[in-house]
Design an enzyme around this catalytic site. Structure first.
Site, PDB file in Angstrom:
ATOM      1  N   GLY A 156      48.539  41.530  45.903  1.00  0.00           N
ATOM      2  CA  GLY A 156      48.000  42.896  45.966  1.00  0.00           C
ATOM      3  C   GLY A 156      47.082  43.008  47.170  1.00  0.00           C
ATOM      4  N   ILE A 158      43.909  42.324  47.610  1.00  0.00           N
ATOM      5  CA  ILE A 158      43.038  41.175  47.913  1.00  0.00           C
ATOM      6  C   ILE A 158      43.876  39.997  48.419  1.00  0.00           C
ATOM      7  CG2 ILE A 158      41.378  39.526  46.935  1.00  0.00           C
ATOM      8  CD1 ILE A 158      40.590  41.798  44.934  1.00  0.00           C
ATOM      9  N   ARG A 179      55.188  39.684  41.711  1.00  0.00           N
ATOM     10  CA  ARG A 179      56.235  40.311  40.889  1.00  0.00           C
ATOM     11  C   ARG A 179      57.276  40.975  41.770  1.00  0.00           C
ATOM     12  NH1 ARG A 179      53.276  44.162  36.862  1.00  0.00           N
ATOM     13  NH2 ARG A 179      52.242  44.363  38.847  1.00  0.00           N
ATOM     14  N   ILE A 238      40.346  33.090  41.892  1.00  0.00           N
ATOM     15  CA  ILE A 238      39.355  34.185  41.926  1.00  0.00           C
ATOM     16  C   ILE A 238      39.898  35.385  41.144  1.00  0.00           C
ATOM     17  CG2 ILE A 238      38.194  33.578  44.085  1.00  0.00           C
ATOM     18  CD1 ILE A 238      39.953  35.823  45.413  1.00  0.00           C
ATOM     19  N   ALA A 239      40.914  35.146  40.314  1.00  0.00           N
ATOM     20  CA  ALA A 239      41.579  36.259  39.630  1.00  0.00           C
ATOM     21  C   ALA A 239      40.870  36.572  38.303  1.00  0.00           C
ATOM     22  CB  ALA A 239      43.048  35.939  39.430  1.00  0.00           C
ATOM     23  N   ARG A 240      41.238  35.856  37.277  1.00  0.00           N
ATOM     24  CA  ARG A 240      40.638  36.030  35.961  1.00  0.00           C
ATOM     25  C   ARG A 240      40.735  34.717  35.203  1.00  0.00           C
ATOM     26  NH1 ARG A 240      38.234  39.847  37.039  1.00  0.00           N
ATOM     27  NH2 ARG A 240      38.201  41.903  36.101  1.00  0.00           N
ATOM     28  N   GLU A 269      34.767  32.793  29.720  1.00  0.00           N
ATOM     29  CA  GLU A 269      33.479  32.828  30.435  1.00  0.00           C
ATOM     30  C   GLU A 269      32.500  33.765  29.718  1.00  0.00           C
ATOM     31  OE1 GLU A 269      35.292  34.209  34.183  1.00  0.00           O
ATOM     32  OE2 GLU A 269      34.100  36.040  33.984  1.00  0.00           O
ATOM     33  N   HIS A 287      31.646  33.898  38.631  1.00  0.00           N
ATOM     34  CA  HIS A 287      32.333  35.196  38.755  1.00  0.00           C
ATOM     35  C   HIS A 287      31.571  36.121  39.719  1.00  0.00           C
ATOM     36  CE1 HIS A 287      35.233  38.064  36.460  1.00  0.00           C
ATOM     37  NE2 HIS A 287      35.056  38.477  37.713  1.00  0.00           N
ATOM     38  N   ILE A 288      31.465  35.663  40.987  1.00  0.00           N
ATOM     39  CA  ILE A 288      30.666  36.408  41.967  1.00  0.00           C
ATOM     40  C   ILE A 288      31.472  36.826  43.194  1.00  0.00           C
ATOM     41  CG2 ILE A 288      28.418  35.446  41.311  1.00  0.00           C
ATOM     42  CD1 ILE A 288      28.772  33.498  43.773  1.00  0.00           C
TER      43      ILE A 288
HETATM   44  C1  GLV Z   1      35.834  41.467  39.256  1.00  0.00           C
HETATM   45  O1  GLV Z   1      36.261  40.490  38.732  1.00  0.00           O
HETATM   46  C2  GLV Z   1      36.543  42.714  39.297  1.00  0.00           C
HETATM   47  O2  GLV Z   1      37.585  42.829  38.641  1.00  0.00           O
HETATM   48  O3  GLV Z   1      36.079  43.630  39.975  1.00  0.00           O
END
Ligand code: GLV
Length: 331
Positions: A156, A158, A179, A238-240, A269, A287-288
Site C-alpha cells: 500500500g 507505506i 493481494r 511495522i504492520a500490526r 500488545e 508501536h511508535i
Molecule cells: C498505527 O499503527 C496506525 O494504524 O496508524
C-alpha cells in the site's frame, strides 16, 4: 442550536480538544484512564461521535448499547479495532487517518530495518553494560542494507514509500508481494518487482511487513514462513501484532533460524511475548512508527476534522464505509 455530544476516548493534544470544543460538547479522557468495553459503552451511550485511537474496540455489542452514535473517527490508519460491517449495518460512519503518516511511518520502517541489520541496539546495550573492552574484527558484524534485496509484504502507500527509499536511496533490489499487483508505472516508480510470497521469503535479505491486519492476514509469518527465509535474513514488522506468530518468531530468533528481527507491533500488545524479551537479536519498539510530533498532530487533526465535517455538514474526509453517508440509521 444544541451542540452534538462527542467522546474523546484517549488523551489527545490539548489543541485537538480545543478545536473539538469549538463545535461539540466534549467528554474527554485527558488522564488517559483505561476504560474497558463496558465503561466505553456507558460513556458513549448519549454521544453522537467518538474520537478513537487504534485501541478502542467498536463492535456490534458496543453499537447496540449506543443508539445515538453516528461516527467513530480513528486517529490511526489501521482500523482493525473497528468492526466496519457492524458499523455499516448500524449506519455508523467509520473514518481513519491515512496519507498524513505515510512518509513518517516509512522513515521508521527503514530505521528499524537499519537498526536490525546493523545490530545498533544490541551493540549499544552491550556498550552500556561495560562489555566493550577492545575492538574485534567480527564485533557486531551484521548484514548490509545497501545493494541487498528487500522483500515487502503489503504494498500500500507505506509499502511503496519504503520501496522508494530502498530502491532510490540504497540501491536495493526491491521485490514485493501484495493481494493485487501494482500497475506497471507504479511498480517502476517504486523500483519494485512482484514476487510470490514464497519466492520473496526465499530470496529477500530483509523482509518488511506492512500488510493491514485481518483474519486473512493473521500469522502471515509463522514457523513455516520463517523456515523459508535465509538464515542471514532479517524481518521487520511495522504492520500490526498478529501478522507475525510471535512465539514462532521468538523460537526462530533463539535458534538463529533467521539473523534478527525489528518489531514495532506485537500480538496482544502492550504485552510482549517473553521469548522476544530474552533474545538479543531483536529490536523492540512500542508501536511508535508514526510518532513524530508533526505527524501525530496531523493524524489528530484529520480525526477531528472528520468528526466536525460529518456532524456539522454530513460530509467526511476519509470515510471507510461511505455508503453510510446520507443513509444513517442513527439519525
Ligand atoms: C498505527 O499503527 C496506525 O494504524 O496508524
Amino acid at each position: 442550536m444544541t451542540r452534538a455530544k462527542i467522546l474523546v476516548a484517549r488523551a489527545v493534544f490539548p489543541e485537538t480538544l480545543a478545536k473539538l470544543e469549538q463545535h461539540f460538547e466534549v467528554e474527554a479522557n485527558q488522564s488517559d484512564a483505561d476504560w474497558g468495553p463496558a465503561e466505553l459503552a456507558a460513556r458513549l451511550k448519549d454521544k453522537s461521535g467518538a474520537f478513537t485511537t487504534g485501541t478502542e474496540r467498536i463492535d456490534a455489542a458496543l453499537l447496540a448499547a449506543c443508539p445515538q452514535l453516528k461516527i467513530c473517527a480513528n486517529m490511526a490508519v489501521g482500523y482493525n479495532n473497528f468492526d466496519v460491517d457492524a458499523m455499516t449495518a448500524r449506519g455508523v460512519l467509520a473514518t481513519n487517518a491515512p496519507d498524513v503518516l505515510t512518509e513518517t511511518t516509512a522513515d521508521f520502517g527503514f530505521a528499524l530495518l537499519m537498526a536490525t541489520a546493523r545490530r545498533i541496539c544490541e551493540s549499544e546495550h552491550s556498550l552500556r553494560r561495560g562489555e566493550w573492552k577492545k575492538w574485534r574484527y567480527d564485533m557486531f558484524a551484521g548484514s548490509d542494507v545497501h545493494g541487498s534485496t528487500m522483500g515487502i509484504i503489503g504494498m500500500g502507500r507505506i509499502g511503496q514509500a519504503i520501496a522508494r527509499r530502498g530502491a532510490l536511496g540504497f540501491g536495493m533490489k526491491v521485490i514485493y508481494h501484495n493481494r493485487s499487483r501494482l500497475a506497471p508505472d507504479l511498480e517502476a516508480r517504486c523500483g519494485a518487482t512482484y514476487a510470490s510470497k514464497e519466492e520473496l521469503l526465499r530470496t529477500a535479505d530483509h523482509v518488511v511487513l506492512v500488510v493491514p491486519y485481518s483474519a486473512a492476514s493473521h500469522h502471515t509469518i509463522g514457523a513455516a514462513e520463517l523456515a523459508l527465509m535465509k538464515p542471514t535474513a532479517t524481518l521487520v514488522n511495522i504492520a500490526r501484532g498478529g501478522i507475525v506468530d510471535d512465539a514462532a518468531l521468538a523460537q526462530a530468533l533463539k535458534d538463529k533460524r533467521i539473523a534478527a528481527a525489528g518489531l514495532d507491533v506485537f500480538e496482544g500488545e502492550p504485552k510482549v511475548h517473553p521469548g522476544l524479551l530474552e533474545v538479543p537479536n531483536v529490536v523492540l519498539t512500542p508501536h511508535i512508527a508514526s510518532a513524530t510530533v508533526p505527524t501525530r498532530r496531523a493524524m489528530a487533526d484529520l480525526a477531528a476534522d472528520n468528526l466536525i465535517a460529518y456532524l456539522t455538514r454530513g460530509e467526511a474526509l476519509t470515510p471507510l464505509n461511505p455508503s453510510v453517508i446520507g443513509a444513517s440509521a442513527n439519525p
